[in-house]
Design an enzyme around this catalytic site. Sequence first.
Site, PDB file in Angstrom:
ATOM      1  N   CYS A 128       0.814  -1.226   0.000  1.00 33.13           N
ATOM      2  CA  CYS A 128       0.000   0.000   0.000  1.00 33.13           C
ATOM      3  C   CYS A 128       0.845   1.272   0.000  1.00 33.13           C
ATOM      4  CB  CYS A 128      -0.974  -0.003   1.175  1.00 33.13           C
ATOM      5  SG  CYS A 128      -0.169   0.010   2.800  1.00 33.13           S
ATOM      6  N   HIS A 174      -1.681   1.266   7.035  1.00 32.71           N
ATOM      7  CA  HIS A 174      -2.263   1.083   5.700  1.00 32.71           C
ATOM      8  C   HIS A 174      -2.645   2.449   5.144  1.00 32.71           C
ATOM      9  CE1 HIS A 174      -3.813  -1.462   2.519  1.00 32.71           C
ATOM     10  NE2 HIS A 174      -4.862  -0.658   2.445  1.00 32.71           N
ATOM     11  N   HIS A 183      -5.805   1.286  -3.294  1.00 32.14           N
ATOM     12  CA  HIS A 183      -4.794   0.836  -2.340  1.00 32.14           C
ATOM     13  C   HIS A 183      -4.315  -0.537  -2.791  1.00 32.14           C
ATOM     14  CE1 HIS A 183      -7.400  -2.119  -0.072  1.00 32.14           C
ATOM     15  NE2 HIS A 183      -8.273  -1.499  -0.847  1.00 32.14           N
TER      16      HIS A 183
END
Length: 151
Positions: A53, A105, A122
């Site tokens: 990510c 993330h 992502h």
Amino acid sequence: MRKILLILLLPLLFSSCRKTPAVNRNALLTDVSLRYKGTPYQYGDNTSQGMDCSGLVFRTFAELGRPFPRSSYEQAEIFPPVKKADIQPGDLVYFKIGKTSRINHTGIVTRIVSKEVVLFVHSSSSAGVREDNLYSNYWKPKFVKATRPKI
């Protein structure tokens, strides 16, 4: 006749010197990141063969000629925060997944469909680079913050 032509061309000349609005520049961020849809997940990598990510966000900024940190928790500290209700395409979103004390993330907002559907791109460990809804049952409780890049 020359004076009339010059008068007509001057506004065109000066309008081309204006800076591109930030919203349009942030659209570049979205466009570049979406090119990687379908790229497999690869922890610690940021190539077209595989990326995680933060690698996706790092690579996107690199393609736009902007230095940017490699890890998601460092990326989250670069730009000013944005209220969740004010998120726009091109904004960066950050999450905590699992039992962690810090952000782990990240993604880039791509489209606002409605108040309940805000898509972001992502790199998912299970499906690679893809778009998901920020307000889905999975992502909504993991959301930590959003920031607005100045590119």
